[in-house]
Write a protein that holds these residues in place. Structure first.
Motif, PDB file in Angstrom:
ATOM      1  N   HIS A 145       9.107  -3.018   2.964  1.00  0.00           N
ATOM      2  CA  HIS A 145       8.247  -2.608   1.855  1.00  0.00           C
ATOM      3  C   HIS A 145       7.147  -3.636   1.663  1.00  0.00           C
ATOM      4  N   VAL A 146       5.908  -3.160   1.486  1.00  0.00           N
ATOM      5  CA  VAL A 146       4.762  -4.042   1.257  1.00  0.00           C
ATOM      6  C   VAL A 146       4.015  -3.548   0.019  1.00  0.00           C
ATOM      7  N   VAL A 147       3.609  -4.487  -0.842  1.00  0.00           N
ATOM      8  CA  VAL A 147       2.781  -4.180  -2.000  1.00  0.00           C
ATOM      9  C   VAL A 147       1.534  -5.051  -1.917  1.00  0.00           C
ATOM     10  N   LEU A 148       0.367  -4.398  -1.901  1.00  0.00           N
ATOM     11  CA  LEU A 148      -0.913  -5.105  -1.922  1.00  0.00           C
ATOM     12  C   LEU A 148      -1.498  -5.000  -3.329  1.00  0.00           C
ATOM     13  N   GLU A 149      -2.103  -6.094  -3.772  1.00  0.00           N
ATOM     14  CA  GLU A 149      -2.795  -6.084  -5.061  1.00  0.00           C
ATOM     15  C   GLU A 149      -4.190  -6.622  -4.871  1.00  0.00           C
ATOM     16  N   GLU A 150      -5.059  -6.234  -5.788  1.00  0.00           N
ATOM     17  CA  GLU A 150      -6.442  -6.700  -5.716  1.00  0.00           C
ATOM     18  C   GLU A 150      -6.585  -7.963  -6.538  1.00  0.00           C
ATOM     19  N   MET A 151      -7.233  -8.962  -5.984  1.00  0.00           N
ATOM     20  CA  MET A 151      -7.419 -10.252  -6.643  1.00  0.00           C
ATOM     21  C   MET A 151      -8.355 -10.111  -7.821  1.00  0.00           C
ATOM     22  N   LEU A 189      -7.934  -7.930  -1.257  1.00  0.00           N
ATOM     23  CA  LEU A 189      -6.538  -7.483  -1.249  1.00  0.00           C
ATOM     24  C   LEU A 189      -5.636  -8.593  -0.725  1.00  0.00           C
ATOM     25  N   PHE A 190      -4.565  -8.862  -1.448  1.00  0.00           N
ATOM     26  CA  PHE A 190      -3.587  -9.837  -0.969  1.00  0.00           C
ATOM     27  C   PHE A 190      -2.196  -9.237  -1.039  1.00  0.00           C
TER      28      PHE A 190
END
Length: 115
Positions: free
Chosen positions: A109-115, A74-75
């Motif tokens: 606001h934070v958005v995490l995405e999977e690499m 997660l980044f």
């Protein structure tokens, strides 16, 4: 897959949180938590709490059914610090004048995405 979290009406000025947000933008989530743990700013505590919340959202099986998320992958794709409403107060000044004091708030606001 992206996972979101937000912290609205945080009692800190957006101007004070933005440098901390710039520091963690684009980092892996666990590295960002390590960075924030050693920062002395009050906004760092708020961002740390927010990133932990987004990680919790990523681990929730209802948010990603049939898809297991690895925390190491997660980044932080997006960190946004917006201005919120202001408390407006008045302070008396010399010669009968009054000056306005604005106690500012932030929306984080934070958005995490999977690499």
């Amino acid at each position: 897959m992206s996972f979101r979290a937000s912290y609205k009406y945080a009692r800190v000025s957006p101007r004070k949180v933005r440098p901390v947000a710039d520091m963690v933008r684009g980092q892996f989530a666990d590295d960002a938590l390590d960075l924030l743990r050693f920062q002395t700013q009050r906004g760092a505590r708020m961002l740390e709490k927010l990133i932990r919340s987004a990680i919790g959202n990523a681990q929730d099986p209802e948010q990603s059914p049939g898809h297991s998320v690895q925390l190491k992958r997660l980044f932080i794709a997006e960190v946004r610090v917006d201005g919120g409403p202001m408390f407006k107060r008045i302070r008396p000044r010399a010669r009968g004048m009054a000056h306005q004091i604005k106690k500012r708030m932030s929306h984080l606001h934070v958005v995490l995405e999977e690499m």
